[in-house]
Design an enzyme around this catalytic site. Structure first.
Site, PDB file in Angstrom:
ATOM      1  N   GLU A  32      39.126  39.931 -28.095  1.00 17.96           N
ATOM      2  CA  GLU A  32      39.276  41.465 -28.329  1.00 17.96           C
ATOM      3  C   GLU A  32      38.152  41.559 -29.564  1.00 17.96           C
ATOM      4  O   GLU A  32      37.610  40.719 -29.959  1.00 17.96           O
ATOM      5  CB  GLU A  32      40.476  41.512 -28.720  1.00 17.96           C
ATOM      6  CG  GLU A  32      41.074  40.858 -29.992  1.00 17.96           C
ATOM      7  CD  GLU A  32      42.550  41.150 -30.274  1.00 17.96           C
ATOM      8  OE1 GLU A  32      42.766  41.928 -31.097  1.00 17.96           O
ATOM      9  OE2 GLU A  32      43.628  40.771 -29.589  1.00 17.96           O
ATOM     10  N   ASP A  60      42.757  35.235 -25.500  1.00 12.83           N
ATOM     11  CA  ASP A  60      42.839  36.487 -26.205  1.00 12.83           C
ATOM     12  C   ASP A  60      41.309  36.790 -26.687  1.00 12.83           C
ATOM     13  O   ASP A  60      40.768  36.126 -27.586  1.00 12.83           O
ATOM     14  CB  ASP A  60      43.451  36.430 -27.415  1.00 12.83           C
ATOM     15  CG  ASP A  60      43.613  37.798 -28.118  1.00 12.83           C
ATOM     16  OD1 ASP A  60      43.054  38.720 -27.813  1.00 12.83           O
ATOM     17  OD2 ASP A  60      44.649  37.969 -29.003  1.00 12.83           O
ATOM     18  N   ASP A  71      54.672  39.935 -26.048  1.00 15.51           N
ATOM     19  CA  ASP A  71      53.790  38.692 -26.655  1.00 15.51           C
ATOM     20  C   ASP A  71      54.114  38.711 -28.200  1.00 15.51           C
ATOM     21  O   ASP A  71      54.303  39.722 -28.539  1.00 15.51           O
ATOM     22  CB  ASP A  71      52.363  38.806 -26.393  1.00 15.51           C
ATOM     23  CG  ASP A  71      51.676  40.037 -26.893  1.00 15.51           C
ATOM     24  OD1 ASP A  71      51.226  40.119 -27.966  1.00 15.51           O
ATOM     25  OD2 ASP A  71      51.561  40.961 -26.121  1.00 15.51           O
TER      26      ASP A  71
END
Length: 251
Positions: free
Chosen positions: A140, A138, A49
């Protein structure tokens, strides 16, 4: 994908041969392992990625070294669009990689629907062509402040993620894959188990196995195991064979 995994990095010892050596391209880009829900898969397909930090990517070189799929950062929050996304996404596809787009979640900035709309409108769409991975979200540790959970309580965070997922699925026909760590998931959702049956898991753990998965998932779809190695960007495995990867892309 950012610095969220530094604590994990400090806690493990990376085995170099596993984490940096993909299978050769002539081996159908998959390798055989021991097979378990939390360990190495029976077959795994190497991938990567990238974001704007990688700039111009040598996609042909990545393919030659065994990469068969990639996620490319498209958006963040409600306004940011990666300036390298169009070139990177196109380049990955031209080289033969199955590719998809991901959105960096900013639950501190807005509601989830606004961010899902921004994402789908600027790269996060999906088509059942066998060459496009489902959108990915995503999730995080907050890199912009001290609160890992962006100032949201656990139930509020679960609602935000569900709203984003529902909005993306309504627009694209696919529920997004969720990128996260077990630590973040436990801390910020309270270990919610409601996504395991609807959203593919992209687990991040810089170690020799995916370890204990976030609550709700019995198996991972993708595993990010290092932030550097053979390919540009982060190093990943798909949990299955190359044929299964293509089938997963088709939906």
């Amino acid at each position: 994908m950012r610095t969220a995994l530094l604590t994990t990095l400090a806690a493990v010892t990376v085995t170099a041969t596993l984490l940096t050596a993909p299978p050769p391209a002539h081996a159908a880009a998959s390798v055989h392992g021991t097979g378990s829900a939390t360990g190495a898969a029976a077959e795994q397909v190497p991938g990567m990625d990238v974001s704007r930090y990688q700039g111009t990517v040598d996609w042909q070189g990545a393919w030659a070294n065994g990469a068969r799929w990639a996620y490319v950062k498209a958006t963040e929050g409600t306004t940011f669009q990666s300036p390298t996304f169009p070139e990177q996404f196109q380049g990955a596809g031209d080289a033969g990689l199955i590719r998809g787009a991901y959105h960096f979640a900013r639950p501190d900035l807005s509601g989830a629907t606004e961010q899902a709309t921004h994402f789908v409108d600027h790269g996060g769409n999906w088509t059942a062509d066998g060459r496009t991975l489902p959108p990915a979200l995503d999730l995080e540790h907050n890199p912009y402040g001290p609160d890992a959970c962006y100032g949201r309580g656990q139930s509020d965070m679960v609602s935000w993620i569900r709203e984003f997922s529902d909005a993306v699925k309504a627009r694209t026909g696919r529920a997004p894959a969720l990128y996260t760590t077990s630590d973040w998931w436990t801390r910020c959702t309270g270990g919610d188990t409601g996504f395991g049956g609807t959203n593919p898991l992209w687990v991040a753990r810089y170690a020799t196995s995916p370890g204990t998965l976030p609550a709700g998932w019995s198996a991972h779809t993708f595993w990010q195991y290092a932030d550097s190695g053979t390919f540009p960007g982060d190093q990943n495995w798909f949990n299955g064979s190359y044929d299964e990867l293509k089938a997963f892309a088709r939906g």
